[in-house]
Structure formats: structure tokens, C-alpha cells
Scaffold this motif. Structure first.
Motif, mmCIF file in Angstrom:
data_model
loop_
_atom_site.group_PDB
_atom_site.id
_atom_site.type_symbol
_atom_site.label_atom_id
_atom_site.label_comp_id
_atom_site.label_asym_id
_atom_site.label_seq_id
_atom_site.Cartn_x
_atom_site.Cartn_y
_atom_site.Cartn_z
ATOM 1 N N SER A 72 -15.382 -4.199 -5.349
ATOM 2 C CA SER A 72 -15.637 -5.317 -4.443
ATOM 3 C C SER A 72 -15.088 -6.602 -5.019
ATOM 4 O O SER A 72 -15.025 -6.782 -6.239
ATOM 5 C CB SER A 72 -17.151 -5.472 -4.218
ATOM 6 N N SER A 119 -16.530 -2.216 -0.928
ATOM 7 C CA SER A 119 -16.309 -3.148 0.166
ATOM 8 C C SER A 119 -15.456 -2.501 1.252
ATOM 9 O O SER A 119 -14.556 -1.694 0.969
ATOM 10 C CB SER A 119 -15.618 -4.407 -0.364
ATOM 11 N N ASP A 121 -13.184 -3.757 2.681
ATOM 12 C CA ASP A 121 -11.798 -4.201 2.486
ATOM 13 C C ASP A 121 -10.956 -3.170 1.742
ATOM 14 O O ASP A 121 -9.733 -3.326 1.669
ATOM 15 C CB ASP A 121 -11.767 -5.512 1.686
ATOM 16 N N SER A 245 -13.696 -17.347 -1.000
ATOM 17 C CA SER A 245 -12.836 -16.165 -0.924
ATOM 18 C C SER A 245 -12.276 -15.878 -2.309
ATOM 19 O O SER A 245 -12.493 -16.639 -3.256
ATOM 20 C CB SER A 245 -11.688 -16.380 0.076
#
Length: 545
Positions: A72, A119, A121, A245
Motif C-alpha cells: 500500500s 490496496s 491500486d 498522495s
């Protein structure tokens, strides 16, 4: 009065998750964590950690000693996962999120992870790890096709808790992946007792006087040094502030310093240099800063001076490896000042951390006196327990109880350490350790490459950059762009060389080994004719003689 024989006592220590319980008891309503527009109090953070720990134990069967892999970027869920694992006596195994799926799958296998928190992502990383038999369950951070969502689990089990697991000094709590001095990543075993010492050591040497009134800005991945730094903040009830971010937004960073009255931050010289040179440094109030801590690479004196002029006497440098959790030397603010002792000690990385001992040794293990150069070795409670399931690496890393860093240097008569080289070929770029062997193996897999050597050379922005010197196979010919495309996806992007050279042959020693010292010297001479690392490469084609 006579005494009988000493009776061995329990080596039980406080479980690190107890720091969160203590902070929640003492400072329940104070803000503990800030990320973007969201904030969590200590009470809220503790309830979420307890809920996740309960889910891990009751729903997935996680027990003491089990390893949980975490892939993550920085976020509150990653932070919470650390303490949820600790609470159960399980082992937190965070990855560097920039690594490739193949690299993370290797770490899953090496660590023997039974579960993975990943994550949304990173679906490719999850898919790569799915082939590892040991993985029994998945938890997603954000909506994903694999496993239940982390936040949903926390909501489902809010208000439920499990008792903090009893742990002893040498019980593992964290596998910190590091390549040590050579080869593929190894899992350095960090323990509850070791990390308790590290927390106290950080508070003593790096940020004395830290309390619940302080706040810390995170400008690096929590998987490594920044995670250790934040564990220290939790121990004192200080707030943790994340950038919104994973992209370094310097304007945002200085804005957060002003908004949350940041008192300390941990970073690397490259990022600190960027922050100081950015015009935003003059637009925001940073008078709250007391400690700006940097590590991972040397910092040029001119850059130190520029930072001192902008921020005042707040710089703290430390030197250490992941295996010693950074606890080898410290150079406090008083040693950084332009009119202070550092002017006479240019290039030092400081003196031994509290409770730690440094020794300079010959290859045979003989201790050397002040002023003589040898391998930097260290002993003390901050040294890790060893590499997980890797007896050969442990045999090489320790000698007579001393941990061998692989770095070369000397001590002066006052005990200040100077690093002058490395026993390995490893170089540090932007605060990250880069190991040439891994890159060289990937390049040598290309049919047009016969020989290759990757070396680190100095760079004003990154500290060092990697230069790949390649020799074509017979009939081989390619461009830098083609070579970059070949490497893309095979190794993490931060490991990619910044420059490529094409030579007709590599210099060899009398024993037939590639002479990297000669290669590096030649590159240093040639580098004056090249543009900076921000874009300078040599195109392929006709190789240089």
C-alpha cells in the motif's frame, strides 16, 4: 547474607500496540492522525485498530507469529494495519509499494505470509502473490475484486476488541525487507524488545522533548524508516500528518507545516534540498519546526548551509541501516551550525547513538585505532535479530557479536564517524539503497548485451545515480530507449539507471574480474561532458573504445 544462583526471569516486554492504548487513554479527544481532509482522534484510531485486530483473529484465524504482507501507499489503513498486527503478536510485513509484482510476490514467499492487505491500486501485485501457496486470505484497501474491504471490516467489528498479546523481547513484530549488502531482498527481523529500545533512542537522540503537543509530517513511505519514525510519535501521543498522495507536492508539504504546526519531519537529503529550493518555503510559516531529520545518504555542506539559512538550527542527521533501524550515529543541530564544530569535521555523519557502540575492523576482525580505515561494525540493542530463515546471510552479517554493515570508514579521536566507501557495490540514490547485481542480471538477459556493469556516481540532485555500462554481443545494436523499454516492468522504476553507456569492452583486473573502480573513475572523468541526471543519457549505436 548469601545469595543462591540467579534464577532466569521472563523476558516479557510491552507489546508495541500498547502505545496506542496508552495514547487513547491519556489523549482520547486529541487529533492523532491527519490525511487530506480527514482527521482521527486517538480514541477513534484505537477503535479502528482494535476492530481490525478482532477481524484478523476471529474471521481469518491470525495467530501470534503469523506474517501479514501489506502492499500500500501511505494511508491511514496502512498505519492501522501495523498496530493491528502488533496487537495480535503477528508480524507486519510491509513492502515498498514502488516494487514490481514479481518482487512483491518473492517477498510474500520468503516471509511465509499467510495473509495480504493490498490496496486496490495494485491488482497486479495481488495477482502475482496469489500464486504463493502460503497466502490464505486477502483484504483490500478500497474497492477491489479480491477480499473484503478494510474499512468495511473495521465498521463491521467496531466496538469489539481482543486483548493485547503477551510478547517477549525477541518476539518478531516487523519484517523489514532489505538487501543487506548483496543479492535479493532479505527479511530483517525486528522484535518488540528491539523496537522499544529504538523508540526510546529516537526520542533521546533525534527529537528530545517530543510530547502530545507535537505533530510530525510524513514525507517518505511508512514501510521503512518513516514507519519507525511514526512509531516514535505514537509513543508520545504526537499527531501524524500524511501528504494527500504519494506524489511529493512541496507546496502542500509547506502548507501542512503551517496548518498543523509541524514540529518534526523525517526525510532524505534529496527531498529536503527540493523543499528548501522551492519558492513555497518562503510563503508559509515554518517556525514550528524543531527537528528536520534526514538520513539515507550524505548531504552536501552547501545544501546543509542553505537549509540552516531557511529553517534555522533544526537539522538532525543520522546514519544507519535497516538492520540497525537507523541507530548507528547522530549529528544533532548544534553540530550543524556554520560557526560550530562541523566546520572542522566536514563529511562526518556524527557520533554513536545512545546505547550503541561502533568499531572499525579489518577483514580479519581486528579492531583498528582512530584514524584508520576499515569496515564499520556496530553492537547494541537496536541491532536486529537476524535475517528470517537465512542462516548463510546471518553467518556473513555477524562476527563475534558485531553486526557488519558492509560500509567502510574511520573514527576520529573524538568518536566521530566518517564513511569513505562500501564493501559492496551498493549505492544510495534519493535515499534508496540500489544493488547493481539485480539490475545487471536483468540487463544480461537481453540477447544483445554481452557484459554489463552498473555503478553509482555522484549527482547533485539524487546524491548518487546509477550508470549502466554495457558491451554489445556480436552483432548487437540498440538504443537507450530500447534498453529502457526492456527493463521497464522487470525492476522497480526507482532502481532504473539514470544513464547508459555503450563500451567496446569492460576493464578487468588481473584475476579477470570486472574492475568497477576503474569504470567509475572513467565515468567521473566523462561526466563533465554530460548534462545533469535529469535527462542525460548516452544513446546507443557505435560503442566507445
Amino acid at each position: 547474607m548469601t545469595h543462591g544462583p540467579m534464577v532466569p526471569k521472563s523476558l516479557r516486554v510491552m507489546n508495541l500496540a500498547g502505545f496506542v492504548d496508552q495514547a487513547a487513554d491519556r489523549h482520547a479527544g486529541r487529533i492523532a492522525f491527519i490525511w487530506g481532509e480527514r482527521t482521527w482522534t486517538w480514541a477513534e484510531l484505537n477503535r479502528r485498530i482494535c476492530a481490525i485486530a478482532y477481524a484478523l483473529k476471529t474471521r481469518f484465524g491470525v495467530q501470534k507469529g503469523d506474517r501479514i504482507l501489506v502492499q500500500s501507499k501511505n494511508c491511514n489503513q496502512m498505519f492501522e494495519s501495523m498496530f493491528a498486527c502488533f496487537r495480535l503478536g503477528a508480524v507486519w510485513v510491509p513492502t515498498n509499494f514502488r516494487q514490481t509484482p514479481e518482487e512483491v510476490a518473492y517477498q510474500a514467499e520468503v516471509s511465509g505470509a499467510i495473509g495480504m492487505i493490498c490496496s486496490a491500486d495494485f491488482p497486479d501485485h495481488q495477482a502475482a502473490c496469489e500464486s504463493v501457496v502460503a497466502i490464505r486470505f486477502w483484504i483490500s484497501i478500497g474497492a477491489a475484486s479480491f477480499g473484503p474491504d478494510f474499512d468495511a471490516l473495521a465498521d463491521d467489528h467496531m466496538g469489539q476488541r481482543v486483548e493485547v498479546a503477551a510478547v517477549e523481547r525477541d518476539d518478531p513484530c516487523w519484517f523489514l525487507f532489505t538487501s543487506g549488502t548483496t543479492g535479493r531482498p532479505k527479511a530483517a527481523v525486528l522484535t518488540h524488545g528491539q523496537m522499544t529500545f529504538v523508540v526510546n533512542n529516537h526520542l533521546c537522540d533525534l527529537m528530545p522533548g517530543t510530547t502530545e503537543a507535537d505533530a510530525s509530517l510524513v514525507a517518505a513511505p511508512l514501510s521503512h524508516g518513516a514507519g519507525v519514525h511514526q512509531l516514535t510519535q505514537v509513543a508520545r501521543g504526537a499527531a501524524t500528518v500524511l501528504l494527500s498522495s504519494d506524489r511529493l507536492d512541496i507546496e502542500e508539504a509547506w502548507s501542512l507545516v503551517q496548518t498543523w504546526r509541524i514540529s518534526n519531519l523525517f526525510t532524505v537529503p534529496t527531498i529536503l534540498k527540493m523543499m528548501i529550493e522551492h519558492p513555497a518555503v518562503d510563503r508559509y510559516d515554518h517556525s514550528s519546526l524543531r527537528y528536520v531529520i534526514y538520513a539515507g545518504a550524505p548531504m552536501y555542506r552547501v545544501d546543509q548551509t542553505a537549509a540552516l539559512q531557511k529553517l534555522g538550527p533544526v537539522l538532525v542527521q543520522y546514519y544507519g541501516l535497516g538492520e540497525v533501524t537507523g541507530n548507528i550515529t547522530v549529528l544533532p543541530p548544534s553540530q550543524h551550525m556554520p560557526d560550530g564544530p562541523l566546520e572542522a569535521r566536514s563529511g562526518t555523519c556524527g557520533f554513536a547513538r545512545t546505547g550503541m557502540q561502533i568499531c572499525i575492523m579489518t577483514p580479519e576482525g581486528v579492531e583498528l585505532p582512530a584514524g584508520q580505515t576499515g569496515e564499520i561494525c556496530v553492537v547494541g540493542p537496536a541491532v536486529f535479530a537476524g535475517y528470517y530463515n537465512n542462516p548463510e546471510a546471518n553467518e556473513n552479517a555477524f562476527r563475534d557479536g558485531w553486526f557488519r554493515t558492509g560500509d567502510i570508514g574511520h573514527l576520529d579521536r573524538d568518536g566521530f564517524l566518517y564513511i569513505t566507501g562500501r564493501a559492496s557495490d551498493m549505492y544510495i540514490s534519493g535515499g534508496s539503497n540500489i544493488y547493481p547485481r539485480e539490475i545487471e542480471e536483468k540487463l544480461l538477459a537481453h540477447p544483445d548485451i554481452r557484459e554489463v556493469a552498473v555503478v553509482g556516481v555522484p549527482d547533485p540532485l539524487w546524491g548518487e545515480i546509477g550508470v549502466a555500462v554495457c558491451v554489445f554481443a556480436e552483432g548487437g545494436r540498440m538504443s537507450v530507449q530500447q534498453l529502457g523499454e526492456w527493463l521497464d516492468g522487470k525492476i522497480a522504476r526507482y532502481k532504473l539507471p539514470k544513464r547508459y553507456e555503450f563500451w567496446s569492452e569492460l576493464p578487468k583486473s588481473g584475476y579477470g574480474k570486472v574492475a568497477k573502480g576503474l569504470i567509475r573513475n572513467r565515468l567521473l572523468v566523462d561526466s563533465a561532458a554530460l548534462p545533469p541526471s535529469s535527462g542525460g543519457t548516452r544513446e546507443g549505436g557505435e560503442p566507445k573504445p
